[in-house]
Design a protein around this motif. Structure first.
Motif, short mmCIF file in Angstrom:
data_model
loop_
_atom_site.label_atom_id
_atom_site.label_comp_id
_atom_site.label_asym_id
_atom_site.label_seq_id
_atom_site.Cartn_x
_atom_site.Cartn_y
_atom_site.Cartn_z
N ILE A 254 0.83 -1.20 0.00
CA ILE A 254 0.00 0.00 0.00
C ILE A 254 0.87 1.25 0.00
O ILE A 254 0.62 2.22 -0.74
CB ILE A 254 -0.96 -0.02 1.21
N GLU A 255 1.92 1.23 0.82
CA GLU A 255 2.82 2.38 0.88
C GLU A 255 3.56 2.57 -0.44
O GLU A 255 3.77 3.70 -0.91
CB GLU A 255 3.81 2.19 2.03
N GLY A 256 3.95 1.45 -1.06
CA GLY A 256 4.65 1.53 -2.34
C GLY A 256 3.77 2.11 -3.43
O GLY A 256 4.21 2.92 -4.25
N ALA A 257 2.50 1.68 -3.45
CA ALA A 257 1.56 2.21 -4.44
C ALA A 257 1.30 3.69 -4.20
O ALA A 257 1.22 4.49 -5.15
CB ALA A 257 0.26 1.42 -4.40
N ALA A 258 1.17 4.08 -2.93
CA ALA A 258 0.92 5.49 -2.59
C ALA A 258 2.08 6.37 -3.05
O ALA A 258 1.88 7.49 -3.52
CB ALA A 258 0.70 5.63 -1.09
N ALA A 259 3.30 5.84 -2.95
CA ALA A 259 4.48 6.61 -3.37
C ALA A 259 4.46 6.86 -4.88
O ALA A 259 5.12 7.79 -5.36
CB ALA A 259 5.75 5.86 -2.98
N LYS A 260 3.70 6.03 -5.60
CA LYS A 260 3.59 6.19 -7.05
C LYS A 260 2.26 6.84 -7.44
O LYS A 260 1.87 6.82 -8.60
CB LYS A 260 3.74 4.84 -7.74
N GLY A 261 1.57 7.38 -6.43
CA GLY A 261 0.37 8.15 -6.71
C GLY A 261 -0.92 7.35 -6.83
O GLY A 261 -1.93 7.89 -7.29
N HIS A 262 -0.88 6.09 -6.41
CA HIS A 262 -2.10 5.28 -6.50
C HIS A 262 -2.57 4.88 -5.11
O HIS A 262 -1.82 4.31 -4.32
CB HIS A 262 -1.84 4.03 -7.35
N ASP A 263 -3.82 5.18 -4.79
CA ASP A 263 -4.39 4.88 -3.47
C ASP A 263 -5.01 3.50 -3.47
O ASP A 263 -5.93 3.22 -4.24
CB ASP A 263 -5.45 5.94 -3.13
N VAL A 264 -4.50 2.63 -2.63
CA VAL A 264 -5.04 1.28 -2.46
C VAL A 264 -5.49 1.13 -1.02
O VAL A 264 -4.76 1.48 -0.09
CB VAL A 264 -3.98 0.19 -2.77
N LYS A 265 -6.67 0.62 -0.81
CA LYS A 265 -7.18 0.43 0.55
C LYS A 265 -7.09 -1.04 0.95
O LYS A 265 -6.95 -1.93 0.11
CB LYS A 265 -8.64 0.89 0.64
N ILE A 266 -7.17 -1.27 2.25
CA ILE A 266 -7.33 -2.64 2.74
C ILE A 266 -8.82 -2.97 2.67
O ILE A 266 -9.64 -2.32 3.32
CB ILE A 266 -6.80 -2.79 4.18
N GLY A 267 -9.15 -3.95 1.85
CA GLY A 267 -10.55 -4.29 1.62
C GLY A 267 -11.19 -5.03 2.78
O GLY A 267 -12.41 -5.19 2.81
N GLY A 268 -10.38 -5.49 3.71
CA GLY A 268 -10.89 -6.22 4.86
C GLY A 268 -9.94 -7.33 5.25
O GLY A 268 -8.93 -7.58 4.57
#
Length: 317
Positions: A254-268
Motif C-alpha cells: 500500500i505504501e509503495g503504491a501510494a508513493a507512485k500516486g495510486h491509493d489502495v485500501k485494505i478491503g478487509g
C-alpha cells in the motif's frame, strides 16, 4: 525429525494404560478449525472434539505441544488435513498411525481437482476449503471415517452430514451469485499468501499472494516491487489482509503504491488458514467462507448483503 521422538515415546508410555475418553462419545482430535467444525457438524452430540489450531493460528508453522501429544494419543480418532498443510507435524502423524486411528482427510481428493504449485515439486495446494464444492468432498470423507470408526451410529452421521452438505451447497450458490456482481476488470484478489487459488478457479478471479502457498516462504523485495507496479498499472482498488498472517507485507504494498500516486485500501481481513472466534458464526466453516465472500465482493465493487447470505455476519465484519 521435526519433533522429539523421545518426548513422544515418553508421553505415550506414560498413558498407555490410561482409558480412552468415555465410550458414549467418540473422542476426536482435529488439527484445523475447519476439520473440527466438520466433525462437530457430522458427529453432533455423539462426538467430543478437540481442535488444536484456534483463531489466528498458522497451520503451516504449527508444531505439536506436549498437551497435543497427550490428547492425540488418548483419542479414538485423529484427523489432519494433509497435502503438506501441517508440514511441521507430518513425521509425528506417521509415527502415531501405528498407535491410533489417524486419517488425513484431504489426501483422498482426486488429483485432477488439486492445484499444483511451482513452490513445491510433487505437492499440491492444500487450501481446498476455499471452494465449498471441494470442501463438501472432505466433509464426506469425515462422515465416512466417523461411520467406519463407530458403525452403530451410521444413520445419525449420515443424516447430520446430509444437512451440513445442503448448507454448504447453499453457500456455494451464494458465492456464485455474489461474485458475478463484481466487475470483471476488478476481479483481482491480492492477499498476504497464496491461499485463495481454489477460490479464484471457482469464481473467475485472478489470485495473487505476496508469499507462496506456505507462509514459511519468503517474499523478496523484487516480488513486492512487481506487485506494486501491477497495482498501479491496473488501478487495483483494494488488497486484503489475513487473520493468521502478518499484515506487514500488505502495508508495504500500500505504501509503495501510494508513493507512485495510486491509493489502495485494505478491503478487509479474510480468514485464510484459520476460522473466526469459537462460538461465533465466523467460527464455523460456513460463517468463515460467508465472511470471505461478502468481504471480497463488497470491497471490489460487488453487490452483496452487508451481513452475508444468512444475515449472521458480525456487524462490521
Amino acid at each position: 525429525m521435526r519433533f522429539s521422538r523421545r518426548l513422544f515415546m515418553t508421553v505415550a508410555a506414560a498413558i498407555v494404560a490410561a482409558p480412552v475418553y468415555a465410550a458414549e462419545k467418540l473422542s476426536v482430535v482435529a488439527t484445523t478449525g475447519m476439520i473440527a467444525d466438520a466433525v462437530r457438524q457430522v458427529g453432533g452430540d455423539l462426538v467430543d472434539v478437540r481442535g488444536l489450531m484456534g483463531p489466528g493460528v498458522d497451520p503451516h508453522a504449527y508444531r505439536q505441544t506436549r498437551t497435543d501429544i497427550v490428547a492425540m494419543t488418548r483419542a479414538d480418532l485423529v484427523l489432519w488435513h494433509g497435502l503438506y498443510l501441517e508440514a511441521q507435524m507430518e513425521d509425528f502423524f506417521h509415527d502415531l498411525e501405528g498407535k491410533r486411528r489417524v486419517i488425513a482427510v484431504a489426501e483422498g481428493l482426486p488429483k485432477e481437482v488439486l492445484k499444483g504449485h511451482d513452490d513445491y515439486a510433487d505437492k499440491f495446494d492444500p487450501h481446498v476449503w476455499m471452494d465449498p464444492e471441494l470442501w463438501a468432498q472432505v466433509v464426506t470423507e469425515v462422515r465416512d471415517t466417523l461411520i467406519e470408526t463407530r458403525p452403530e451410529d451410521a444413520a445419525i452421521f449420515e443424516a447430520n452430514a446430509a444437512a451440513h452438505l445442503e448448507e454448504i451447497s447453499r453457500l456455494s450458490e451464494y458465492a456464485q451469485t455474489a461474485m458475478v456482481t463484481v466487475p470483471e476488470e476488478a476481479r483481482v484478489l491480492l492477499t498476504a499468501h497464496d491461499a485463495f487459488g481454489y477460490f479464484g478457479t471457482a469464481y473467475g478471479f485472478e489470485v495473487l499472494g505476496i508469499q507462496g502457498i506456505s507462509t514459511q516462504s519468503e517474499a523478496g523485495l523484487n516480488r513486492i516491487s512487481e506487485l506494486v507496479d501491477m497495482l498501479v498499472e491496473r488501478k487495483v482498488a483494494a488488497v486484503f489482509v489475513e487473520s493468521s498472517v502478518s499484515d506487514r507485507s500488505i502495508r508495504a504494498l500500500i505504501e509503495g503504491a501510494a508513493a507512485k500516486g495510486h491509493d489502495v485500501k485494505i478491503g478487509g481481513e479474510l480468514f485464510s488458514d484459520a476460522m473466526g472466534i469459537e462460538g461465533t458464526y465466523e467460527g464455523t466453516y460456513v460463517g468463515m467462507i460467508d465472511h470471505n465472500i461478502t468481504t471480497i465482493a463488497s470491497a471490489l465493487g460487488g453487490n452483496v448483503p452487508t451481513r452475508g447470505m444468512q444475515d449472521k455476519l458480525s456487524a462490521g465484519s
